[in-house]
Structures are given as structure tokens and as C-alpha cells.
Write a protein that holds these residues in place. Structure first.
Motif, PDB file in Angstrom:
ATOM      1  N   GLY A 111      13.656 -24.175 -55.491  1.00 10.92           N
ATOM      2  CA  GLY A 111      14.063 -22.882 -54.660  1.00 10.92           C
ATOM      3  C   GLY A 111      13.299 -21.872 -54.514  1.00 10.92           C
ATOM      4  N   HIS A 112      13.685 -20.715 -54.003  1.00  8.79           N
ATOM      5  CA  HIS A 112      12.854 -19.745 -53.466  1.00  8.79           C
ATOM      6  C   HIS A 112      13.502 -18.339 -54.104  1.00  8.79           C
ATOM      7  CE1 HIS A 112      12.278 -16.435 -50.495  1.00  8.79           C
ATOM      8  NE2 HIS A 112      10.788 -17.190 -50.439  1.00  8.79           N
ATOM      9  N   ILE A 113      12.365 -17.484 -54.584  1.00  3.75           N
ATOM     10  CA  ILE A 113      12.943 -16.065 -55.232  1.00  3.75           C
ATOM     11  C   ILE A 113      11.974 -15.138 -54.527  1.00  3.75           C
ATOM     12  CG2 ILE A 113      12.627 -14.778 -57.221  1.00  3.75           C
ATOM     13  CD1 ILE A 113      12.811 -17.306 -58.804  1.00  3.75           C
ATOM     14  N   SER A 114      12.815 -14.226 -53.766  1.00  5.92           N
ATOM     15  CA  SER A 114      12.160 -13.065 -53.108  1.00  5.92           C
ATOM     16  C   SER A 114      11.954 -11.888 -54.024  1.00  5.92           C
ATOM     17  CB  SER A 114      12.823 -12.543 -52.009  1.00  5.92           C
ATOM     18  OG  SER A 114      12.978 -13.732 -50.826  1.00  5.92           O
ATOM     19  N   LEU A 115      10.714 -11.691 -54.359  1.00  3.83           N
ATOM     20  CA  LEU A 115      10.349 -10.476 -55.285  1.00  3.83           C
ATOM     21  C   LEU A 115      10.315  -9.251 -54.629  1.00  3.83           C
ATOM     22  CD1 LEU A 115      10.266  -9.698 -58.258  1.00  3.83           C
ATOM     23  CD2 LEU A 115       7.612 -10.149 -58.087  1.00  3.83           C
ATOM     24  N   ILE A 116      11.358  -8.267 -54.571  1.00  6.92           N
ATOM     25  CA  ILE A 116      10.938  -7.075 -53.730  1.00  6.92           C
ATOM     26  C   ILE A 116      11.494  -5.999 -54.500  1.00  6.92           C
ATOM     27  CG2 ILE A 116      11.856  -8.433 -51.865  1.00  6.92           C
ATOM     28  CD1 ILE A 116      14.481  -7.124 -52.027  1.00  6.92           C
ATOM     29  N   VAL A 133      13.396 -14.501 -42.444  1.00  2.00           N
ATOM     30  CA  VAL A 133      12.109 -14.997 -42.389  1.00  2.00           C
ATOM     31  C   VAL A 133      11.487 -15.834 -43.152  1.00  2.00           C
ATOM     32  CG1 VAL A 133       9.933 -14.014 -41.678  1.00  2.00           C
ATOM     33  CG2 VAL A 133      11.705 -12.712 -40.790  1.00  2.00           C
ATOM     34  N   ASP A 134      11.468 -15.299 -44.605  1.00  2.00           N
ATOM     35  CA  ASP A 134      10.828 -16.248 -45.665  1.00  2.00           C
ATOM     36  C   ASP A 134      11.412 -17.353 -46.101  1.00  2.00           C
ATOM     37  OD1 ASP A 134       8.795 -14.236 -45.138  1.00  2.00           O
ATOM     38  OD2 ASP A 134       9.277 -13.003 -46.779  1.00  2.00           O
ATOM     39  N   ALA A 140      16.024  -7.102 -46.621  1.00  2.00           N
ATOM     40  CA  ALA A 140      16.989  -8.013 -46.732  1.00  2.00           C
ATOM     41  C   ALA A 140      16.737  -9.108 -45.676  1.00  2.00           C
ATOM     42  CB  ALA A 140      18.341  -7.698 -46.820  1.00  2.00           C
ATOM     43  N   TRP A 141      16.662  -8.684 -44.456  1.00  2.00           N
ATOM     44  CA  TRP A 141      16.242  -9.742 -43.123  1.00  2.00           C
ATOM     45  C   TRP A 141      15.204 -10.684 -43.396  1.00  2.00           C
ATOM     46  CZ3 TRP A 141      18.776 -11.736 -39.100  1.00  2.00           C
ATOM     47  CH2 TRP A 141      18.277 -12.097 -38.263  1.00  2.00           C
ATOM     48  N   ARG A 142      14.081  -9.733 -43.622  1.00  2.00           N
ATOM     49  CA  ARG A 142      12.861 -10.675 -44.024  1.00  2.00           C
ATOM     50  C   ARG A 142      13.096 -11.684 -45.072  1.00  2.00           C
ATOM     51  NH1 ARG A 142       6.832  -8.781 -46.019  1.00  2.00           N
ATOM     52  NH2 ARG A 142       5.967 -10.988 -46.245  1.00  2.00           N
ATOM     53  N   ALA A 143      13.403 -11.224 -46.203  1.00  2.00           N
ATOM     54  CA  ALA A 143      13.577 -11.987 -47.450  1.00  2.00           C
ATOM     55  C   ALA A 143      14.607 -13.326 -46.991  1.00  2.00           C
ATOM     56  CB  ALA A 143      14.149 -11.359 -48.494  1.00  2.00           C
ATOM     57  N   VAL A 161       9.071  -5.104 -47.216  1.00  2.00           N
ATOM     58  CA  VAL A 161       9.635  -4.721 -45.655  1.00  2.00           C
ATOM     59  C   VAL A 161       9.132  -5.760 -44.657  1.00  2.00           C
ATOM     60  CG1 VAL A 161      10.488  -2.966 -44.420  1.00  2.00           C
ATOM     61  CG2 VAL A 161       9.684  -2.183 -46.531  1.00  2.00           C
ATOM     62  N   GLY A 162       8.747  -5.257 -43.357  1.00  6.00           N
ATOM     63  CA  GLY A 162       8.566  -6.323 -42.613  1.00  6.00           C
ATOM     64  C   GLY A 162       7.852  -5.745 -41.411  1.00  6.00           C
ATOM     65  N   SER A 163       7.455  -6.392 -40.098  1.00 11.06           N
ATOM     66  CA  SER A 163       6.868  -5.994 -39.219  1.00 11.06           C
ATOM     67  C   SER A 163       7.749  -5.314 -38.036  1.00 11.06           C
ATOM     68  CB  SER A 163       5.942  -7.130 -38.579  1.00 11.06           C
ATOM     69  OG  SER A 163       6.879  -8.084 -37.896  1.00 11.06           O
ATOM     70  N   ARG A 164       7.354  -4.882 -37.098  1.00 16.84           N
ATOM     71  CA  ARG A 164       8.056  -4.245 -35.979  1.00 16.84           C
ATOM     72  C   ARG A 164       8.826  -5.236 -35.335  1.00 16.84           C
ATOM     73  NH1 ARG A 164       7.357  -2.440 -30.147  1.00 16.84           N
ATOM     74  NH2 ARG A 164       8.531  -0.899 -29.921  1.00 16.84           N
ATOM     75  N   ARG A 165       8.077  -6.528 -35.095  1.00 18.86           N
ATOM     76  CA  ARG A 165       8.552  -7.356 -34.383  1.00 18.86           C
ATOM     77  C   ARG A 165      10.034  -7.946 -34.786  1.00 18.86           C
ATOM     78  NH1 ARG A 165       8.934  -9.568 -29.397  1.00 18.86           N
ATOM     79  NH2 ARG A 165       6.765  -9.173 -29.366  1.00 18.86           N
ATOM     80  N   GLU A 166       9.727  -8.140 -36.280  1.00 17.79           N
ATOM     81  CA  GLU A 166      10.986  -8.761 -37.257  1.00 17.79           C
ATOM     82  C   GLU A 166      12.050  -7.724 -37.222  1.00 17.79           C
ATOM     83  OE1 GLU A 166       7.760 -11.208 -40.241  1.00 17.79           O
ATOM     84  OE2 GLU A 166       8.479  -9.135 -40.922  1.00 17.79           O
ATOM     85  N   GLN A 167      11.537  -6.544 -37.221  1.00 23.17           N
ATOM     86  CA  GLN A 167      12.612  -5.366 -37.030  1.00 23.17           C
ATOM     87  C   GLN A 167      13.406  -5.511 -35.481  1.00 23.17           C
ATOM     88  OE1 GLN A 167      12.445  -1.259 -38.684  1.00 23.17           O
ATOM     89  NE2 GLN A 167      12.888  -0.468 -36.696  1.00 23.17           N
ATOM     90  N   GLN A 168      12.891  -5.713 -34.626  1.00 28.65           N
ATOM     91  CA  GLN A 168      13.504  -6.117 -33.322  1.00 28.65           C
ATOM     92  C   GLN A 168      14.242  -7.148 -33.303  1.00 28.65           C
ATOM     93  OE1 GLN A 168       9.419  -6.296 -31.404  1.00 28.65           O
ATOM     94  NE2 GLN A 168       9.905  -4.367 -29.949  1.00 28.65           N
ATOM     95  N   GLU A 169      13.759  -8.245 -34.170  1.00 30.27           N
ATOM     96  CA  GLU A 169      14.671  -9.436 -34.071  1.00 30.27           C
ATOM     97  C   GLU A 169      15.888  -9.203 -34.926  1.00 30.27           C
ATOM     98  OE1 GLU A 169      11.830 -12.254 -35.856  1.00 30.27           O
ATOM     99  OE2 GLU A 169      11.141 -12.740 -33.812  1.00 30.27           O
ATOM    100  N   PHE A 170      15.803  -8.437 -36.148  1.00 33.09           N
ATOM    101  CA  PHE A 170      16.805  -8.011 -36.874  1.00 33.09           C
ATOM    102  C   PHE A 170      18.098  -7.173 -36.042  1.00 33.09           C
ATOM    103  CE2 PHE A 170      18.211  -5.070 -40.551  1.00 33.09           C
ATOM    104  CZ  PHE A 170      19.225  -5.663 -40.877  1.00 33.09           C
ATOM    105  N   VAL A 171      17.500  -6.340 -35.069  1.00 33.06           N
ATOM    106  CA  VAL A 171      18.250  -5.608 -34.333  1.00 33.06           C
ATOM    107  C   VAL A 171      19.131  -6.360 -33.470  1.00 33.06           C
ATOM    108  CG1 VAL A 171      18.381  -3.712 -32.188  1.00 33.06           C
ATOM    109  CG2 VAL A 171      17.078  -3.174 -34.529  1.00 33.06           C
ATOM    110  N   ARG A 172      18.489  -7.245 -32.944  1.00 32.40           N
ATOM    111  CA  ARG A 172      19.299  -8.469 -31.953  1.00 32.40           C
ATOM    112  C   ARG A 172      20.326  -9.089 -32.632  1.00 32.40           C
ATOM    113  NH1 ARG A 172      14.071  -9.444 -29.674  1.00 32.40           N
ATOM    114  NH2 ARG A 172      13.574 -11.144 -30.912  1.00 32.40           N
TER     115      ARG A 172
END
Length: 334
Positions: free
Chosen positions: A251-256, A153-154, A147-150, A283-294
Motif C-alpha cells: 500500500g501507500h502512505i502519504s506523510l504530510i 497525483v501520488d 489532499a489532491w496531490r496525496a 502541497v503541490g505545483s501550480r499545474r497540479e492546482q490548475q488540475e484540482f480547480v478543473r
């Protein structure tokens, strides 16, 4: 060491306890983690039911959270006693996507987290959000980070954007919470009026029961006065046409997700007419997960856990997921 394994060809009746060797002390660059919680995803269900190929005796579950018991030489990011949570793609540390399969995803290509202890590279984990228990932390690995990346990030959402979320499962409820924290306006669908009321309580601005409104895409388009800016599309081929109807021009559509199937027709003329960006993601990268946690530490968002099961009732937890009555995430703890 206790673990749950699934034997070929798969099925809930083939999900059984097993004794596995203790992983021992961590070597250089690794950490030993005592696992205490996980959460279920449809990807995990596909593995357990044998719909996705995996090794006989695989330990399932992509999400894992627990406490660091020991650190190997050279590890300075974690200390004994730290709460940590796993990464869906342990080899994707940063940058643009470079992995297109699940050969190194826990619970799929390698053993997952339905076990008491693991020793893995420190880079296969991040710190857990502050104040989260193990089940809550485990929900960020797959559903939360997707959800965070969609959205962030994107789609790069901003305050005032209009979003459409499909259903009230783990990804969609995480997306609702993230979107509202960022000041967006959210429409959400469900076949259950009770679930729609719960979504309203979490901040949803507009709700649609797709069973009673067959043209829900147009309904959402009208609500947004010209279409939504972003759609988090978890249904796949069975819902994509409606999502294209709902999105605004440009617009933008995230297909997940592929909840309605893994293949089907794409209304290409409608997509071209909308000049919308249709982007697949996993999903996403480790860096994106760290940013999500922050971000979680800063906002205080807590995941919605519908129900928790003990690890030895993992088959019951998956059956509950298959029944489709859950709202948010299903947790497993031990």
C-alpha cells in the motif's frame, strides 16, 4: 494599505495591524489583486507563534484569494474582475518537486496574504473554482492541494480503493470529499464522536474514535479486510506506527503532517514487512492546482468552512485553531 504583521519572537499578542505602502500598478507579467479571504493552516500557526523562523514584521498567511484589479503587459491568462487564488510554491510551476524549503512560500519566507492588496507575478495565482467566494477559494492553496496531490497525483486512487484519513482538520476533510467523489471507500479517525458523525454525513464509510480504541490501526485493517490501499498520514511520529498497521501489503502512505512532533522512531521492520511506500510531500505545483480547480468545477465539491473571522480578529482565529475544536477549515475574510 492595511495588513496584519507578526513581530519577533512571535506569539498571538505580537500579531498586530500595520500600515504598509500600496503596491501600486502591476508591471510586465504581473497582476494586482484585491484580497478578500484566506484560511488558516498549522504552518501559518507555526510562523505566528515563532516556532518556525521568519522575519520580524512578516505578513502571515500562505492562502490568499481575491479579485484581479489590473493586469500588467503580457498577461493574457487573467483579466480584470477574475477571481483568483494564490499558489503555495509560486516558483514551482510544473513537473516533479524541486523545492524543499519555504524560502519563497507566502507568509513564511516572503510576505503572505493578510493584507488588502498585492502585486505579484501572474504565475503566483490560478483561477479560483467557479462559484467559490474568497474564503472557499483560499482553502485550496494549502490544504486542498495537499489532499489532491496525496490522493490523485501520488497515490493515483481509483473507484473502490480503501482509504484511511486521520482526524477531521482541513486536509483530511478535503481528502474525504475528493475520495468520495472518485468512488473510494473511506475510514476516518477522530477523538470526537460528534465529529465522526459529521464525517459520516459527508460520506465516510467507517469511523474510529482513537481515544476509545487504542488499536485503531488494527481495527481499520480488519475493516478493509486486509488493510487499506492508502493512508493520508497527518499525525507524524505519534500515529505512523498505527498507519503502517492499517495499510495493506504494497500500500501507500502519504506523510504530510507533524501534528504529534517533527521527529520520532519509524517502525522500519513493520514498514518493510508491508512493502508499503511511505512518501513525504508538501502541497503541490501550480499545474497540479490548475488540475484540482478543473476537478472542483466538474464535481461541484465545496469546502467545509467551520467558522469565519474578520481579518482584525486574526489572533482569535489562530486561538480557535489552537483549541482544536474545528471541523474542516477556519476562514478569515475582509
Amino acid at each position: 494599505m492595511q495588513a496584519m504583521t507578526v513581530s519577533a519572537p512571535g506569539g498571538l499578542d505580537r500579531l498586530t495591524p500595520a500600515d504598509r505602502p500600496d503596491p501600486g500598478a502591476p508591471g510586465a507579467g504581473a497582476i494586482r489583486v484585491a484580497l478578500h479571504g484566506s484560511s488558516l493552516n498549522y504552518h501559518d500557526l507555526g510562523i505566528v507563534l515563532g516556532r518556525m523562523p521568519s522575519d520580524d514584521g512578516r505578513i502571515p498567511l500562505a492562502d490568499g484569494a481575491g479579485t484581479v484589479e489590473a493586469v500588467g503587459e503580457g498577461v493574457d491568462e487573467f483579466a480584470v474582475g477574475d477571481s483568483v487564488v494564490s499558489c503555495f510554491f509560486p516558483d514551482w510551476q510544473d513537473g516533479t518537486p524541486t523545492i524543499g524549503d519555504f524560502s519563497r512560500t507566502p507568509g513564511d519566507g516572503i510576505d503572505g496574504f493578510a493584507q488588502s492588496h498585492v502585486v505579484l507575478p501572474a504565475t503566483a495565482f490560478t483561477h479560483a473554482p467557479k462559484g467559490y467566494d474568497a474564503v472557499e477559494a483560499a482553502t485550496i492553496t494549502t490544504a486542498g492541494l495537499t489532499a489532491w496531490r496525496a490522493l490523485v497525483v501520488d497515490a493515483q486512487i481509483k473507484a473502490g480503493d480503501r482509504l484511511l484519513l486521520l482526524g477531521t482538520g482541513g486536509v483530511s476533510i478535503w481528502a474525504l470529499q475528493i475520495a468520495k467523489a472518485m468512488g473510494a471507500r473511506v475510514a476516518i479517525t477522530s477523538s470526537s464522536d460528534d465529529k465522526l458523525e459529521r464525517a459520516k454525513a459527508l460520506g465516510a464509510d467507517f469511523t474510529v474514535n482513537y481515544r476509545t480504541d487504542e488499536d485503531w490501526g488494527q481495527t481499520v485493517f480488519d475493516w478493509a479486510e486486509g488493510g487499506v490501499d492508502h493512508v493520508v498520514e497527518v499525525g507524524g511520529p505519534g500515529t505512523l506506527a498505527q498507519s503502517i498497521t492499517a495499510v495493506r501489503v504494497g500500500g501507500h502512505i502519504s506523510l504530510i503532517g507533524v501534528l504529534t512532533g517533527v521527529s520520532g522512531e519509524v517502525p522500519t521492520a513493520a514498514l518493510m514487512g508491508k512493502q508499503a511506500r511511505l512518501q513525504g510531500l508538501i502541497v503541490g505545483s501550480r499545474r497540479e492546482q490548475q488540475e484540482f480547480v478543473r476537478a472542483l468545477d466538474a464535481t461541484g465539491i465545496r469546502p467545509v468552512i467551520d467558522r469565519r473571522f474578520p481579518l482584525d480578529r486574526l489572533a482569535d482565529a489562530f486561538q480557535y485553531e489552537m483549541d482544536g475544536s474545528h471541523f474542516g477549515k477556519i476562514g478569515v475574510e475582509w
